[in-house]
Design a protein around this motif. Sequence first.
Motif, PDB file in Angstrom:
ATOM      1  N   LYS A   1      70.860  12.521   2.775  1.00  0.00           N
ATOM      2  CA  LYS A   1      71.973  11.569   2.612  1.00  0.00           C
ATOM      3  C   LYS A   1      73.048  11.827   3.664  1.00  0.00           C
ATOM      4  CE  LYS A   1      71.519  10.707  -2.330  1.00  0.00           C
ATOM      5  NZ  LYS A   1      72.109  10.945  -3.659  1.00  0.00           N
ATOM      6  N   LYS A   2      73.369  13.102   3.886  1.00  0.00           N
ATOM      7  CA  LYS A   2      74.354  13.454   4.908  1.00  0.00           C
ATOM      8  C   LYS A   2      73.863  13.048   6.289  1.00  0.00           C
ATOM      9  CE  LYS A   2      76.339  17.337   2.419  1.00  0.00           C
ATOM     10  NZ  LYS A   2      76.496  18.800   2.365  1.00  0.00           N
ATOM     11  N   LEU A   3      72.593  13.313   6.557  1.00  0.00           N
ATOM     12  CA  LEU A   3      72.012  12.942   7.843  1.00  0.00           C
ATOM     13  C   LEU A   3      72.053  11.426   8.021  1.00  0.00           C
ATOM     14  CD1 LEU A   3      70.526  13.533  10.464  1.00  0.00           C
ATOM     15  CD2 LEU A   3      68.391  13.634   9.152  1.00  0.00           C
ATOM     16  N   ALA A   4      71.718  10.678   6.989  1.00  0.00           N
ATOM     17  CA  ALA A   4      71.729   9.207   7.069  1.00  0.00           C
ATOM     18  C   ALA A   4      73.131   8.701   7.387  1.00  0.00           C
ATOM     19  CB  ALA A   4      71.204   8.598   5.777  1.00  0.00           C
ATOM     20  N   ARG A   5      74.151   9.312   6.794  1.00  0.00           N
ATOM     21  CA  ARG A   5      75.535   8.900   7.087  1.00  0.00           C
ATOM     22  C   ARG A   5      75.877   9.182   8.548  1.00  0.00           C
ATOM     23  NH1 ARG A   5      76.491  10.797   1.793  1.00  0.00           N
ATOM     24  NH2 ARG A   5      77.179  12.837   2.557  1.00  0.00           N
ATOM     25  N   CYS A   6      75.379  10.298   9.078  1.00  0.00           N
ATOM     26  CA  CYS A   6      75.621  10.620  10.488  1.00  0.00           C
ATOM     27  C   CYS A   6      74.907   9.648  11.422  1.00  0.00           C
ATOM     28  CB  CYS A   6      75.156  12.039  10.795  1.00  0.00           C
ATOM     29  SG  CYS A   6      76.146  13.323  10.040  1.00  0.00           S
ATOM     30  N   LEU A   7      73.704   9.246  11.035  1.00  0.00           N
ATOM     31  CA  LEU A   7      72.907   8.353  11.887  1.00  0.00           C
ATOM     32  C   LEU A   7      73.380   6.908  11.804  1.00  0.00           C
ATOM     33  CD1 LEU A   7      69.341   9.785  11.200  1.00  0.00           C
ATOM     34  CD2 LEU A   7      70.865  10.285  13.130  1.00  0.00           C
ATOM     35  N   ASP A   8      74.093   6.575  10.736  1.00  0.00           N
ATOM     36  CA  ASP A   8      74.634   5.220  10.556  1.00  0.00           C
ATOM     37  C   ASP A   8      76.127   5.330  10.235  1.00  0.00           C
ATOM     38  OD1 ASP A   8      74.840   2.449  10.201  1.00  0.00           O
ATOM     39  OD2 ASP A   8      74.203   2.552   8.112  1.00  0.00           O
ATOM     40  N   PRO A   9      76.910   5.877  11.197  1.00  0.00           N
ATOM     41  CA  PRO A   9      78.320   6.151  10.914  1.00  0.00           C
ATOM     42  C   PRO A   9      79.155   4.900  10.638  1.00  0.00           C
ATOM     43  CG  PRO A   9      77.887   6.412  13.252  1.00  0.00           C
ATOM     44  CD  PRO A   9      76.556   6.191  12.573  1.00  0.00           C
TER      45      PRO A   9
END
Length: 92
Positions: free
Chosen positions: A53-61
């Motif tokens: 989830k954290k990675l997804a937020r970083c990849l779709d800021p």
Amino acid sequence: MDEDFAPEPERLRTFVRKLREVFDACDEGSDGFIRPEHFVQLGSQFGRAEQVKKLARCLDPDSRGRIDFKDFCRGVLTMKGENVCPCEEEEF
């Protein structure tokens, strides 16, 4: 950037090709985008839901609801500490 810290071009190209394979496997619609919710769902299957989830937020800021390959590549390479994203310069 100091030459001693520059990534080896062939090693980087190989890594980006592998990233493309992972990206394409996650691109369920074959439209060139990964949906963050699908990405999280896949990651959750491996017991890493919160990290994904954290990675997804970083990849779709910008919360556009989709991750393209350049954003995916840039995010993963940034996490690895690489300051270069060759996918912006070449097609892999």
